[in-house]
Design a protein around this motif. Sequence first.
Motif, mmCIF file in Angstrom:
data_model
loop_
_atom_site.group_PDB
_atom_site.id
_atom_site.type_symbol
_atom_site.label_atom_id
_atom_site.label_comp_id
_atom_site.label_asym_id
_atom_site.label_seq_id
_atom_site.Cartn_x
_atom_site.Cartn_y
_atom_site.Cartn_z
ATOM 1 N N GLN A 36 0.786 -1.212 -0.167
ATOM 2 C CA GLN A 36 -0.032 -0.078 -0.063
ATOM 3 C C GLN A 36 0.971 1.286 0.001
ATOM 4 N N TYR A 37 0.710 2.326 -1.103
ATOM 5 C CA TYR A 37 1.265 3.573 -1.036
ATOM 6 C C TYR A 37 0.349 4.644 -1.127
ATOM 7 N N SER A 38 0.793 5.697 -0.496
ATOM 8 C CA SER A 38 0.046 7.096 -0.651
ATOM 9 C C SER A 38 0.637 7.608 -2.095
ATOM 10 N N PHE A 39 -0.511 7.938 -2.736
ATOM 11 C CA PHE A 39 0.026 8.178 -4.209
ATOM 12 C C PHE A 39 -0.418 9.671 -4.620
ATOM 13 N N TYR A 40 0.660 10.138 -5.093
ATOM 14 C CA TYR A 40 0.504 11.571 -5.799
ATOM 15 C C TYR A 40 0.648 11.447 -7.188
ATOM 16 N N PRO A 41 -0.358 11.583 -7.790
ATOM 17 C CA PRO A 41 -0.461 11.586 -9.322
ATOM 18 C C PRO A 41 0.023 12.546 -10.185
ATOM 19 N N VAL B 4 -0.214 -4.138 -6.209
ATOM 20 C CA VAL B 4 0.255 -2.882 -5.446
ATOM 21 C C VAL B 4 -0.920 -1.880 -5.599
ATOM 22 N N ALA B 5 -1.206 -1.390 -4.394
ATOM 23 C CA ALA B 5 -2.502 -0.442 -4.238
ATOM 24 C C ALA B 5 -1.960 0.835 -4.197
ATOM 25 N N LEU B 6 -2.262 1.754 -5.000
ATOM 26 C CA LEU B 6 -1.866 3.256 -4.849
ATOM 27 C C LEU B 6 -3.085 4.116 -4.290
ATOM 28 N N ASN B 7 -2.989 4.724 -3.062
ATOM 29 C CA ASN B 7 -4.118 5.451 -2.523
ATOM 30 C C ASN B 7 -4.016 6.813 -2.704
ATOM 31 N N GLU B 8 -4.939 7.446 -3.668
ATOM 32 C CA GLU B 8 -4.599 8.812 -4.044
ATOM 33 C C GLU B 8 -4.607 9.678 -2.772
ATOM 34 N N ILE B 9 -3.748 10.628 -2.613
ATOM 35 C CA ILE B 9 -3.809 11.866 -1.496
ATOM 36 C C ILE B 9 -5.116 12.569 -2.038
ATOM 37 N N PRO B 10 -5.893 12.821 -1.110
ATOM 38 C CA PRO B 10 -7.048 13.287 -1.203
ATOM 39 C C PRO B 10 -6.858 14.941 -1.626
ATOM 40 N N ASP B 11 -7.352 15.419 -2.530
ATOM 41 C CA ASP B 11 -7.433 16.891 -2.910
ATOM 42 C C ASP B 11 -5.769 17.199 -2.999
ATOM 43 N N TRP B 12 -5.179 16.438 -3.394
ATOM 44 C CA TRP B 12 -3.712 16.887 -3.605
ATOM 45 C C TRP B 12 -3.460 18.217 -4.644
ATOM 46 N N LEU C 255 -1.655 16.204 4.088
ATOM 47 C CA LEU C 255 -2.722 15.413 3.706
ATOM 48 C C LEU C 255 -2.586 13.989 3.631
ATOM 49 N N SER C 256 -1.421 13.457 2.979
ATOM 50 C CA SER C 256 -0.928 12.123 3.184
ATOM 51 C C SER C 256 -0.704 11.882 4.340
ATOM 52 N N GLU C 257 -0.144 12.511 5.667
ATOM 53 C CA GLU C 257 0.250 12.045 6.865
ATOM 54 C C GLU C 257 -1.166 11.764 7.326
ATOM 55 N N GLN C 258 -2.092 12.696 7.067
ATOM 56 C CA GLN C 258 -3.669 12.672 7.848
ATOM 57 C C GLN C 258 -4.285 11.595 7.297
ATOM 58 N N HIS C 259 -4.308 11.412 5.813
ATOM 59 C CA HIS C 259 -5.492 10.404 5.192
ATOM 60 C C HIS C 259 -4.780 8.946 4.772
ATOM 61 N N ASN C 260 -3.491 8.917 4.782
ATOM 62 C CA ASN C 260 -3.008 7.635 4.352
ATOM 63 C C ASN C 260 -1.668 7.486 5.430
ATOM 64 N N PRO C 261 -2.020 7.406 6.919
ATOM 65 C CA PRO C 261 -0.937 7.339 7.728
ATOM 66 C C PRO C 261 -0.179 6.095 7.690
ATOM 67 N N GLY C 262 1.134 6.266 7.795
ATOM 68 C CA GLY C 262 2.215 4.967 7.696
ATOM 69 C C GLY C 262 2.507 4.591 6.371
ATOM 70 N N GLN C 263 2.108 5.247 5.388
ATOM 71 C CA GLN C 263 2.144 5.061 4.066
ATOM 72 C C GLN C 263 3.349 5.967 3.254
ATOM 73 N N GLU C 264 4.365 5.201 2.679
ATOM 74 C CA GLU C 264 5.119 6.120 1.703
ATOM 75 C C GLU C 264 4.629 6.837 0.758
ATOM 76 N N VAL C 265 4.811 8.108 0.437
ATOM 77 C CA VAL C 265 4.370 8.990 -0.577
ATOM 78 C C VAL C 265 5.118 8.354 -1.861
ATOM 79 N N VAL C 266 4.306 8.032 -2.731
ATOM 80 C CA VAL C 266 4.809 7.709 -4.329
ATOM 81 C C VAL C 266 4.290 8.384 -5.462
ATOM 82 N N ASN D 174 5.944 15.940 9.745
ATOM 83 C CA ASN D 174 7.288 15.593 9.028
ATOM 84 C C ASN D 174 7.411 14.178 9.677
ATOM 85 N N GLU D 175 6.797 13.146 9.522
ATOM 86 C CA GLU D 175 6.821 11.753 10.276
ATOM 87 C C GLU D 175 7.202 10.881 9.152
#
Lengths: 300, 200
Positions: free
Chosen positions: A5-10, A36-44, A71-82, A122-123
């Motif tokens: 699972q990753y936090s996705f920045y398209p 692999v799941a890409l979870n889009e960062i909401p409202d990026w 937004l990624s920290e808040q909505h996709n906690p613990g996931q690396e931004v890709v 900054n986590e």
Amino acid sequence: MAKKQYSFYPGCSSQSGASSSNYLTSTQSMVNLLDVALNEIPDWNCCGASIGYAGGGELPRVALSARNLALSEQHNPGQEVVATCAACWLATREAKERLDHSATLLAETNEALKEAGLVFKNEAPPARHMVEVLIEDIGYETLKSGVKKPLEGIKFAGYVGCQTNRPFGIDGESFENPMYLDRMVESMGGEAITNYDQKVTCCGGALAFSEPEKSQKQIHDIIESAYDHGADMIVTPCPLCQANVEIYQGEVNKRYGKKFNIPVTYYSQLITVAYGGSSKDAALDGQIIRATRLEEIANK
Amino acid sequence: MSIEKYTRSFLKEVEERVEEGHWVKMCMQCGVCAGSCPLGAHWEHTPQKIFMMIRAGKREEVLSSDSMWMCTSCYQCIVRCPRKLPITHIMHGLAYLAKREGLVPKNQPTAQFGQLFWDNLVKTGRVNELKLSLGMYFKDGFSQGIKNAMAMQSVGLGMMKAKRLNPMEIMGGHGIKDKSGFHAMLKKARELEDSRRKLA
């Protein structure tokens, strides 16, 4: 649930009806095939790209990336931004690097973010490029093991370009001659032109637009060398490289009296086709110069 | 802050007012940056010349140079610099200072495009490629705009056919939801930076 699972920045250019929408379509097909799941960062929002410096200055630009990270920290906690876009990845990574190194910048950034009701803690680790997920988290051998339709007989000029290569680049690769794209091509059963000498040449970036005559010299050299080395097509990990090298071929031909007509594809299209996806899955209908050799394999 | 205060020490001004400007004094004048730049043939002054001119206090000449605007952000100079100067970022910072001080060469196309790009993304939070392209074509007026658009017609049609350019984007197109928070954030960021760097 998908294995990874990753936090996705398209990024802006990937949106429907935008210049690299085919990159996003083929990436989505590719990650489905790779589980692999890409979870889009909401409202990026837009990262500011590189050219944003002219209007934005430093702090507003850093704030753009910090908003996405918050937004990624808040909505996709613990996931690396890709990110799939080179500029999105670079800007996001660069912003974090500056925030890591300057308490002043971090404090000011959070003061700005407060206006949008956000806080950047900054986590998370630095943002990653999709290529890193493929070669580091999955690995060449595993990638190879899933190939259903090897890209046999197709010669690829691996055009890495600038921003997936510099200044951060991919771990273990050199800035002057990175090999990862060639290795990805070989993993898919294609033939990589490993001595393609324009693989890290700049396409002009945003200046393809503002300084066309200067940038088209770059684009000319990138394409001519691909032809000189016998390439059937070019493959790249960067949406601006792809667009500049593909869409201006007609202009380059007019300026230099050439007859260039070489397809420029994404690694995600290669993997999708090699893994058995259709032409549509690989968004080959999004090519302006059709990648017929890939279409033939996809339609087999 | 008056400009006069700085004229005898432009280096100090750059260190305080330009992003990564504190690196300038580290340049050892080797010229690897100049040899590595893809647009090297078009620079009015090479990066190492710019850095020496900063140390020599040539404020007006540096900030009105077209050199910074030739940066394609390829980062070749950064990775090759033996002193590890973040040259790309210094060039971006100098360009931005030049803009804020009103010293950009007239009709500098990359300065114009950069501003169009920023204004475009700020509006909705995401870049609208159609409006950005049209904005660039029409920057020198309507009739020149039509000529530019006609000249690029085949490129545009190819993009539309491949569904990578959507004429409907003219109606507004993509954007973020929280525009008011986004705008407030950018306004605050600009205020803070202007005050710290004395840009206002």
